[in-house]
Design a protein around this motif. Structure first.
Motif, mmCIF file in Angstrom:
data_model
loop_
_atom_site.group_PDB
_atom_site.id
_atom_site.type_symbol
_atom_site.label_atom_id
_atom_site.label_comp_id
_atom_site.label_asym_id
_atom_site.label_seq_id
_atom_site.Cartn_x
_atom_site.Cartn_y
_atom_site.Cartn_z
ATOM 1 N N GLY A 118 0.798 -1.218 0.000
ATOM 2 C CA GLY A 118 0.000 0.000 0.000
ATOM 3 C C GLY A 118 0.834 1.273 0.000
ATOM 4 N N ALA A 119 2.164 1.147 0.087
ATOM 5 C CA ALA A 119 3.022 2.340 0.205
ATOM 6 C C ALA A 119 2.734 3.317 -0.931
ATOM 7 C CB ALA A 119 4.487 1.925 0.206
ATOM 8 N N VAL A 120 2.572 2.802 -2.142
ATOM 9 C CA VAL A 120 2.284 3.691 -3.268
ATOM 10 C C VAL A 120 0.864 3.476 -3.793
ATOM 11 C CG1 VAL A 120 3.323 2.081 -4.927
ATOM 12 C CG2 VAL A 120 3.189 4.511 -5.494
ATOM 13 N N ASP A 121 0.328 2.276 -3.613
ATOM 14 C CA ASP A 121 -0.996 1.916 -4.162
ATOM 15 C C ASP A 121 -1.944 1.572 -3.044
ATOM 16 O OD1 ASP A 121 -3.091 1.084 -5.764
ATOM 17 O OD2 ASP A 121 -2.235 -0.882 -6.177
ATOM 18 N N ASP A 122 -2.666 2.513 -2.438
ATOM 19 C CA ASP A 122 -2.728 3.900 -2.858
ATOM 20 C C ASP A 122 -2.604 4.804 -1.636
ATOM 21 O OD1 ASP A 122 -3.246 6.024 -4.769
ATOM 22 O OD2 ASP A 122 -5.340 6.025 -4.172
ATOM 23 N N LYS A 123 -2.159 4.200 -0.490
ATOM 24 C CA LYS A 123 -2.088 4.993 0.736
ATOM 25 C C LYS A 123 -1.141 6.174 0.583
ATOM 26 C CE LYS A 123 -3.507 1.270 3.818
ATOM 27 N NZ LYS A 123 -3.139 0.229 4.802
ATOM 28 N N GLY A 124 0.038 5.927 0.003
ATOM 29 C CA GLY A 124 1.020 6.996 -0.140
ATOM 30 C C GLY A 124 0.512 8.131 -1.010
ATOM 31 N N GLN A 125 -0.182 7.785 -2.084
ATOM 32 C CA GLN A 125 -0.640 8.842 -2.988
ATOM 33 C C GLN A 125 -1.848 9.594 -2.424
ATOM 34 O OE1 GLN A 125 0.624 8.762 -7.045
ATOM 35 N NE2 GLN A 125 0.143 6.578 -7.160
ATOM 36 N N VAL A 126 -2.617 8.947 -1.539
ATOM 37 C CA VAL A 126 -3.655 9.690 -0.821
ATOM 38 C C VAL A 126 -2.999 10.621 0.201
ATOM 39 C CG1 VAL A 126 -5.590 9.500 0.793
ATOM 40 C CG2 VAL A 126 -5.415 7.910 -1.152
ATOM 41 N N TRP A 127 -1.951 10.102 0.838
ATOM 42 C CA TRP A 127 -1.271 10.880 1.882
ATOM 43 C C TRP A 127 -0.671 12.180 1.327
ATOM 44 C CZ3 TRP A 127 -2.693 8.484 6.193
ATOM 45 C CH2 TRP A 127 -2.303 9.054 7.407
ATOM 46 N N MET A 128 -0.254 12.160 0.069
ATOM 47 C CA MET A 128 0.244 13.398 -0.560
ATOM 48 C C MET A 128 -0.807 14.502 -0.475
ATOM 49 S SD MET A 128 2.172 11.907 -4.019
ATOM 50 C CE MET A 128 0.650 11.889 -4.931
ATOM 51 N N HIS A 129 -2.068 14.098 -0.692
ATOM 52 C CA HIS A 129 -3.142 15.096 -0.657
ATOM 53 C C HIS A 129 -3.370 15.604 0.763
ATOM 54 C CE1 HIS A 129 -4.529 14.835 -4.875
ATOM 55 N NE2 HIS A 129 -3.975 13.646 -4.806
ATOM 56 N N LEU A 130 -3.337 14.688 1.728
ATOM 57 C CA LEU A 130 -3.512 15.120 3.128
ATOM 58 C C LEU A 130 -2.412 16.100 3.519
ATOM 59 C CD1 LEU A 130 -4.394 11.725 4.924
ATOM 60 C CD2 LEU A 130 -5.957 13.465 4.000
ATOM 61 N N TYR A 442 7.632 10.655 -3.547
ATOM 62 C CA TYR A 442 6.635 11.041 -2.538
ATOM 63 C C TYR A 442 6.760 12.539 -2.242
ATOM 64 C CZ TYR A 442 4.335 10.824 2.161
ATOM 65 O OH TYR A 442 3.535 11.012 3.267
ATOM 66 N N ALA A 443 7.993 13.009 -1.998
ATOM 67 C CA ALA A 443 8.201 14.431 -1.682
ATOM 68 C C ALA A 443 7.783 15.298 -2.872
ATOM 69 C CB ALA A 443 9.673 14.664 -1.327
ATOM 70 N N ARG A 444 8.181 14.874 -4.069
ATOM 71 C CA ARG A 444 7.776 15.638 -5.253
ATOM 72 C C ARG A 444 6.262 15.614 -5.417
ATOM 73 N NH1 ARG A 444 12.028 16.584 -9.128
ATOM 74 N NH2 ARG A 444 13.971 15.630 -8.425
ATOM 75 N N GLY A 445 5.660 14.499 -5.054
ATOM 76 C CA GLY A 445 4.208 14.377 -5.171
ATOM 77 C C GLY A 445 3.482 15.384 -4.281
ATOM 78 N N VAL A 446 3.967 15.561 -3.043
ATOM 79 C CA VAL A 446 3.336 16.545 -2.144
ATOM 80 C C VAL A 446 3.492 17.942 -2.740
ATOM 81 C CG1 VAL A 446 3.286 17.492 0.199
ATOM 82 C CG2 VAL A 446 3.827 15.067 -0.154
ATOM 83 N N ARG A 447 4.670 18.201 -3.286
ATOM 84 C CA ARG A 447 4.951 19.485 -3.923
ATOM 85 C C ARG A 447 4.013 19.721 -5.127
ATOM 86 N NH1 ARG A 447 10.257 22.318 -4.443
ATOM 87 N NH2 ARG A 447 10.295 23.300 -6.500
ATOM 88 N N VAL A 448 3.812 18.690 -5.928
ATOM 89 C CA VAL A 448 2.933 18.776 -7.104
ATOM 90 C C VAL A 448 1.492 19.070 -6.676
ATOM 91 C CG1 VAL A 448 1.821 17.389 -8.922
ATOM 92 C CG2 VAL A 448 4.323 17.341 -8.645
#
Lengths: 465, 465
Positions: A118-130, A442-448
């Protein structure tokens, strides 16, 4: 890349962002396994609490006939546009467990990668939004748009109750655009927006001959063999030379790509050797004549046998005529194919192929509509700007061969365009052992995502391009 | 039917013959199941003891690398001819157990039928021989010929060590004729001698594509699908219209039947409706064009898929391109096809059908030679007379679609002609739940075998017909 106050906040707090994501990944929210029913609920509660902690005004569970979804909202100003963020908090099963280097629900960082199911699919990518919400609120005090978040708990089992949830909750989920972070980039260094998904149709076929397995010496050669009949039927569904599906009407509604679309695909850095490696070491690319590999995967519909079985499969020999043979098939669909229509056409083709001496029963079920987003939609302009901010280069547009039925659901039931903006990498091992999320991504994702909230309001209220 | 002193003895003692057979059937000698290893040995010991009790001069176990066989002999006079009786004391597995009305190893008589696993296949038909010996010795004091008995313990698992046993024991097993009671009659009221058996060849094929199952959206339509490839390969092995096997050279050595043979088959009271009922309610007869059903079953070779499997077969959907697909095939052979040759030809055909993008591996193994006995052999004249004595009507000659490899072994290794004289009925449910032996057939069988010992010496020493 010019750094903003938001970026600085995110950079400072990145270690905590990783810790928090790790905590979310400790919950084994395997939606497919009834034994993890309570874990999926605990996961939903965890995401709801995290949404409140990030600054959402309200967060709660939405019950379904299956696993609960999470809903959260922060309504900054009713004059501003509203984005509906979609993700999922359920995860795939973990087997084979013995192939995991560290246990799937004990997150571990190795070489800058966070390993966990779940690190990337999809907990991590939801966490970027939080975390993007948190950054906006801590740095500026308010969001530049209204934000709604729906994180479902059944994506990995086919979003079985999601259509119904969206229909029921259509007022609460109303928005101007859907934002989904559940797709990979084309490759590392190639930031990507996904502008198309294929649909799905399922068909299962059973060929029944005798009521029991028969002695092949006493009956073989004088009664129909269901295993052979099924093989002939499956072989008849596709032209072995052209690779075209031979089901009547299969291609009738397929929207042909424009020359511009084909040219755009051809600019992507597709590496056939790498593709074959990712395809489990497949020996060669094959497929429908007249199309490139990416076109076959993204622009053309397919029909695949997912499984078939008949008779004896144990050790040694059992000389029987099997009583029955079965196969599961599925089609990936492109606009404007209708899952119901295609499932029924394949089923009808199989019924028509049934020879004398056997009974053929077919069940067909739609699996989700194909979806495509016009490349010039203003929401995509905002997403491109956000991607440039995170990765320093112009993002590519791609389509996906896979299916995310909720995206079509948003379009059909809520009339929403969708931005599919994901930062996973093709080798993240999603659905496989040793799934991981590259922490730089992940860091770039939060920035995006932080930038996306800044870009969307202007794009959505400005003149269409 | 004129009654003899032997017949009177058998009739008087029939209740005990049933009790003794029941006792033999209580031993669960399932050769396929390692858990029953000791039971198979106990069964062999039981048959050896019963042979001594019936009057054989010696009886012992012959060890093999698998389950033991039983050997017994009574050498009446070296100037007399010698018959080698073959049978087996092992039985088929019993599942599905819940379909048995009475437990398979607790023999029970209902409506004149003895219900038990092994009742007719083959414990009951071996017991006919033991009781015929007993009758001869008690009534007349000596046998009219030399008798050897070999009862193997691995018939139901393909007689895996029997060829080796025959080669090793060829002196001890030397004889003038083999007698086998392990075949059914054509129908009730139609006493039958079996004069031909088909051979067997086994082939297993595996089609391998990617090293793991692939996501059908990410890879489907661009890499070869092993399940589809295998379906096409299997479909290519047979002409769907003529029913002929398309493997090069498959029919090269097939001995064409004479017009007389075809005419003789046509005289048998074949009932297509009944055949279809026995074939588990199959909907229609099919098969190679230009041949009747009995000809397809007895005179023509076949190729059948016994089992095939690939990908996902569980509940719901799993949208994958399977990593591999497999199938088991077998051929029934007729004179003068060679199992080695045919297995290799089928394997070569499968290898040649492999398309690009997959790896195809095939393993081939011979399963037993076909066998046929000239209808005018003097041993058959003796058998016909014995059958007339037991059933009051002239027996029919038939061939069998199945395979009994030891019969060909006797011919090849010991130079023996064989008399296949069985009294089972087609609906005895051998290999299935509720196997039973009709006790009237059992009584007639003892009567037939008793007479056979009287008829054989004259036939074998007289002038050939």
């Amino acid at each position: 890349m010019s750094d903003t106050d938001l970026d600085a906040y995110c950079r400072t707090h990145q270690p905590r962002f990783v810790d928090e994501l790790s905590a979310a990944c400790r919950i084994p929210s395997i939606s497919a396994d009834p034994a993890h029913r309570d874990d999926v609920r605990r996961s939903a509660e965890h995401f709801a609490a995290a949404a409140l902690a990030a600054g959402f005004q309200r967060a709660e569970l939405i019950e379904t006939a299956g696993h609960p979804a999470v809903y959260a909202e922060r309504l900054a100003d009713r004059r501003l546009p509203t984005a509906l963020v979609y993700g999922h908090h359920d995860v795939q099963p973990v087997d084979p467990l013995e192939e995991w280097i560290s246990p799937p629900f004990e997150p571990e960082v190795r070489d800058g990668l966070l390993y966990a199911r779940g690190a990337v699919d999809d907990k991590g990518q939801v966490w970027m939004h939080l975390k993007a919400v948190e950054a906006h609120l801590r740095v500026r005090g308010e969001l530049p748009l209204n934000l709604k978040l729906v994180v479902e708990g059944e994506e990995e089992i086919g979003s079985v109750h999601f259509d119904e949830l969206v229909t029921r909750e259509r007022d609460r989920l109303s928005a101007d655009v859907a934002v989904v972070s559940d797709t990979p980039m084309f490759a590392r260094g190639v930031p990507t927006l996904c502008t198309g998904l294929r649909g799905l149709a399922h068909v299962e076929v059973e060929v029944t001959g005798p009521s029991v397995d028969l002695h092949s010496g006493q009956f073989g050669g004088a009664v129909a063999n269901p295993a052979e009949v099924l093989a002939r039927m499956l072989a008849s569904l596709k032209d072995p030379v052209t690779g075209r599906v031979l089901v009547a009407g299969f291609y009738d509604r397929v929207r042909e790509p424009t020359e511009a679309e084909r040219r755009q695909l051809a600019t992507l850095p597709f590496d056939e050797q790498r593709f074959l490696e990712e395809a489990g070491g497949a020996a060669a690319v094959v497929g429908e004549q007249g199309w490139t590999t990416l076109e076959r995967l993204w622009l053309r519909p397919t029909l695949e046998v997912n499984g078939s079985w008949s008779g004896y499969s144990g050790a040694g020999h059992k000389t029987i005529v099997p009583a029955r043979a079965r196969a599961k098939l599925s089609c990936r669909l492109v606009p404007d194919q209708e899952p119901d229509d295609i499932a029924e056409r394949v089923a009808a083709a199989l019924r028509a192929l049934a020879p004398a001496g056997v009974r053929v029963t077919v069940s067909a079920s739609p699996g989700g509509r194909p979806w495509v987003m016009p490349g010039d939609h203003p929401a995509l302009r905002a997403a491109r700007a956000a991607m440039r901010h995170g990765f320093g280069t112009e993002p590519a547009a791609m389509r996906m061969g896979g299916s995310i039925p909720p995206v079509a659901t948003f379009q059909e039931r809520l009339g929403l365009p969708a931005v599919l903006i994901g930062v996973g990498l093709p080798d993240d091992q999603i659905h496989a052992p040793n799934e991981h999320f590259d922490l730089d991504q992940y860091a770039r994702g939060v920035r995006v995502v932080s930038r996306l909230w800044d870009e969307l309001p202007a794009a959505l209220s400005g003149p269409a391009a």
